[in-house]
Design a protein around this motif. Structure first.
Motif, PDB file in Angstrom:
ATOM      1  N   SER A  43       0.846  -1.191   0.000  1.00 17.69           N
ATOM      2  CA  SER A  43       0.000   0.000   0.000  1.00 17.69           C
ATOM      3  C   SER A  43       0.880   1.240   0.000  1.00 17.69           C
ATOM      4  CB  SER A  43      -0.892   0.005   1.246  1.00 17.69           C
ATOM      5  OG  SER A  43      -1.573   1.225   1.338  1.00 17.69           O
ATOM      6  N   PHE A  44       0.618   2.146  -0.899  1.00 19.80           N
ATOM      7  CA  PHE A  44       1.390   3.382  -0.957  1.00 19.80           C
ATOM      8  C   PHE A  44       0.652   4.482  -0.203  1.00 19.80           C
ATOM      9  CE2 PHE A  44       3.422   1.991  -5.252  1.00 19.80           C
ATOM     10  CZ  PHE A  44       4.040   0.938  -4.599  1.00 19.80           C
ATOM     11  N   ARG A  45       0.258   4.149   1.029  1.00 19.37           N
ATOM     12  CA  ARG A  45      -0.418   5.070   1.926  1.00 19.37           C
ATOM     13  C   ARG A  45       0.331   5.084   3.253  1.00 19.37           C
ATOM     14  NH1 ARG A  45      -4.275   2.740  -1.272  1.00 19.37           N
ATOM     15  NH2 ARG A  45      -4.683   0.865  -0.091  1.00 19.37           N
ATOM     16  N   GLY A  46      -0.058   5.968   4.133  1.00 18.97           N
ATOM     17  CA  GLY A  46       0.581   6.051   5.442  1.00 18.97           C
ATOM     18  C   GLY A  46       2.063   6.323   5.311  1.00 18.97           C
ATOM     19  N   ASP A  47       2.880   5.518   5.989  1.00 15.71           N
ATOM     20  CA  ASP A  47       4.343   5.690   5.954  1.00 15.71           C
ATOM     21  C   ASP A  47       4.916   5.560   4.551  1.00 15.71           C
ATOM     22  OD1 ASP A  47       4.464   6.082   8.673  1.00 15.71           O
ATOM     23  OD2 ASP A  47       5.097   4.036   9.139  1.00 15.71           O
ATOM     24  N   PHE A  48       4.165   4.907   3.668  1.00 17.74           N
ATOM     25  CA  PHE A  48       4.666   4.658   2.315  1.00 17.74           C
ATOM     26  C   PHE A  48       3.996   5.534   1.260  1.00 17.74           C
ATOM     27  CE2 PHE A  48       5.169   0.821   4.866  1.00 17.74           C
ATOM     28  CZ  PHE A  48       6.554   0.789   4.910  1.00 17.74           C
ATOM     29  N   TYR A  94       2.169  11.973  -4.264  1.00 20.51           N
ATOM     30  CA  TYR A  94       3.003  12.617  -3.249  1.00 20.51           C
ATOM     31  C   TYR A  94       3.613  13.902  -3.825  1.00 20.51           C
ATOM     32  CZ  TYR A  94       6.127  12.960   0.738  1.00 20.51           C
ATOM     33  OH  TYR A  94       6.776  13.386   1.873  1.00 20.51           O
ATOM     34  N   PRO A  95       3.527  15.009  -3.092  1.00 18.62           N
ATOM     35  CA  PRO A  95       4.036  16.277  -3.630  1.00 18.62           C
ATOM     36  C   PRO A  95       5.560  16.277  -3.796  1.00 18.62           C
ATOM     37  CG  PRO A  95       3.243  16.555  -1.373  1.00 18.62           C
ATOM     38  CD  PRO A  95       2.952  15.136  -1.769  1.00 18.62           C
ATOM     39  N   CYS A  96       5.999  16.654  -4.978  1.00 19.43           N
ATOM     40  CA  CYS A  96       7.424  16.838  -5.250  1.00 19.43           C
ATOM     41  C   CYS A  96       7.551  17.577  -6.581  1.00 19.43           C
ATOM     42  CB  CYS A  96       8.174  15.510  -5.301  1.00 19.43           C
ATOM     43  SG  CYS A  96       7.720  14.466  -6.673  1.00 19.43           S
ATOM     44  N   GLU A  97       8.607  18.323  -6.692  1.00 25.72           N
ATOM     45  CA  GLU A  97       8.844  19.098  -7.918  1.00 25.72           C
ATOM     46  C   GLU A  97       9.380  18.180  -9.009  1.00 25.72           C
ATOM     47  OE1 GLU A  97      10.503  23.420  -8.172  1.00 25.72           O
ATOM     48  OE2 GLU A  97      12.192  22.025  -8.161  1.00 25.72           O
ATOM     49  N   GLU A 104       1.575  -1.772  -5.696  1.00 20.72           N
ATOM     50  CA  GLU A 104       0.607  -0.679  -5.611  1.00 20.72           C
ATOM     51  C   GLU A 104      -0.814  -1.274  -5.603  1.00 20.72           C
ATOM     52  OE1 GLU A 104      -1.656   2.423  -5.599  1.00 20.72           O
ATOM     53  OE2 GLU A 104      -1.680   1.681  -7.635  1.00 20.72           O
ATOM     54  N   SER A 105      -1.184  -1.828  -4.436  1.00 18.41           N
ATOM     55  CA  SER A 105      -2.534  -2.380  -4.293  1.00 18.41           C
ATOM     56  C   SER A 105      -3.524  -1.220  -4.259  1.00 18.41           C
ATOM     57  CB  SER A 105      -2.648  -3.186  -3.003  1.00 18.41           C
ATOM     58  OG  SER A 105      -1.805  -4.306  -3.059  1.00 18.41           O
ATOM     59  N   ASN A 106      -4.675  -1.438  -4.872  1.00 17.96           N
ATOM     60  CA  ASN A 106      -5.667  -0.364  -4.904  1.00 17.96           C
ATOM     61  C   ASN A 106      -7.069  -0.941  -4.967  1.00 17.96           C
ATOM     62  OD1 ASN A 106      -6.703  -0.321  -7.886  1.00 17.96           O
ATOM     63  ND2 ASN A 106      -4.478  -0.480  -8.071  1.00 17.96           N
ATOM     64  N   ASN A 107      -8.033  -0.061  -4.734  1.00 24.63           N
ATOM     65  CA  ASN A 107      -9.433  -0.457  -4.829  1.00 24.63           C
ATOM     66  C   ASN A 107     -10.155   0.328  -5.922  1.00 24.63           C
ATOM     67  OD1 ASN A 107      -9.590   2.019  -3.624  1.00 24.63           O
ATOM     68  ND2 ASN A 107     -10.620   1.319  -1.768  1.00 24.63           N
ATOM     69  N   TRP A 108      -9.381   0.985  -6.781  1.00 22.49           N
ATOM     70  CA  TRP A 108      -9.979   1.767  -7.877  1.00 22.49           C
ATOM     71  C   TRP A 108      -9.820   1.063  -9.223  1.00 22.49           C
ATOM     72  CZ3 TRP A 108      -6.363   3.714  -4.467  1.00 22.49           C
ATOM     73  CH2 TRP A 108      -5.052   3.789  -4.929  1.00 22.49           C
ATOM     74  N   HIS A 109      -9.587  -0.238  -9.166  1.00 22.61           N
ATOM     75  CA  HIS A 109      -9.591  -1.115 -10.347  1.00 22.61           C
ATOM     76  C   HIS A 109      -8.483  -0.804 -11.353  1.00 22.61           C
ATOM     77  CE1 HIS A 109     -13.301  -2.660  -8.745  1.00 22.61           C
ATOM     78  NE2 HIS A 109     -13.760  -1.422  -8.660  1.00 22.61           N
ATOM     79  N   ASP A 110      -7.330  -0.374 -10.849  1.00 25.23           N
ATOM     80  CA  ASP A 110      -6.181  -0.140 -11.721  1.00 25.23           C
ATOM     81  C   ASP A 110      -5.306  -1.383 -11.709  1.00 25.23           C
ATOM     82  OD1 ASP A 110      -3.868   0.559 -13.051  1.00 25.23           O
ATOM     83  OD2 ASP A 110      -3.631   2.484 -12.027  1.00 25.23           O
ATOM     84  N   SER A 111      -5.492  -2.211 -12.715  1.00 27.29           N
ATOM     85  CA  SER A 111      -4.693  -3.439 -12.786  1.00 27.29           C
ATOM     86  C   SER A 111      -3.512  -3.306 -13.749  1.00 27.29           C
ATOM     87  CB  SER A 111      -5.580  -4.623 -13.197  1.00 27.29           C
ATOM     88  OG  SER A 111      -6.168  -4.371 -14.447  1.00 27.29           O
ATOM     89  N   PHE A 112      -3.304  -2.112 -14.288  1.00 29.61           N
ATOM     90  CA  PHE A 112      -2.132  -1.871 -15.125  1.00 29.61           C
ATOM     91  C   PHE A 112      -0.979  -1.377 -14.250  1.00 29.61           C
ATOM     92  CE2 PHE A 112       0.718   0.623 -17.798  1.00 29.61           C
ATOM     93  CZ  PHE A 112       0.972  -0.283 -18.809  1.00 29.61           C
TER      94      PHE A 112
END
Length: 154
Positions: A14-19, A26-29, A116-124
């Motif tokens: 999961s790319f949430r929380g600490d990750f 994630y904000p970055c230039e 990158e596990s997700n629940n928005w159906h992005d399997s690519f």
């Protein structure tokens, strides 16, 4: 932050929380073709089009989510399906090579599998309900390996 204590079973799924720093939101230039973007997501969505005004509109989006939403409505360049993986790889490489703190955080994940596990159906780009190609995770692991190799050369 002790990333190691959060890496269970040799996988970050999961790319949430600490990750959250692994997420394209994630904000970055980030720069693409001399244009400054405030996240990898902004730059990726803008790269989908060759129309300068559409790129500008994405650049001005107040959030990565807004940029992603606008990216669904723009004029998609004809070669997009052929180049989108290399575009993403270039943007991710820039994110983690130009920003030292992000680089160190990516390296701190050591050899853990990034998914990158997700629940928005992005399997690519990720995995949804156990199914997907996880291209984002694979690119992150590739860049992490490149950064490790650079350090070993020094």
């Amino acid at each position: 932050m002790d990333l190691k204590s959060n890496m269970k079973y040799g996988k970050i799924d999961s790319f949430r929380g600490d990750f959250r720093f692994l997420s394209n939101f994630y904000p970055c230039e980030i720069f693409d073709k001399g244009i400054r973007y405030t996240s990898t997501e902004h730059a990726y969505q803008a790269a989908k089009t060759l129309d300068k005004e559409e790129k500008r509109q994405i650049q001005l989006c107040s959030s990565p989510g807004e940029a992603k939403k606008l990216g669904r409505k723009i004029t998609i360049r004809v070669d997009w399906e052929y180049i989108k993986l290399s575009v993403m790889e270039d943007l991710i490489r820039q994110k983690f090579s130009r920003h030292e703190k992000l680089k160190q955080r990516l390296l701190a994940t050591e050899d853990v599998y990034l998914e990158e596990s997700n629940n928005w159906h992005d399997s690519f780009w990720g995995i949804c309900n156990g199914v997907g190609k996880n291209h984002l995770g694979l690119i992150l692991m590739k860049i992490r390996e490149e950064l490790k190799n650079e350090i070993q050369k020094i």
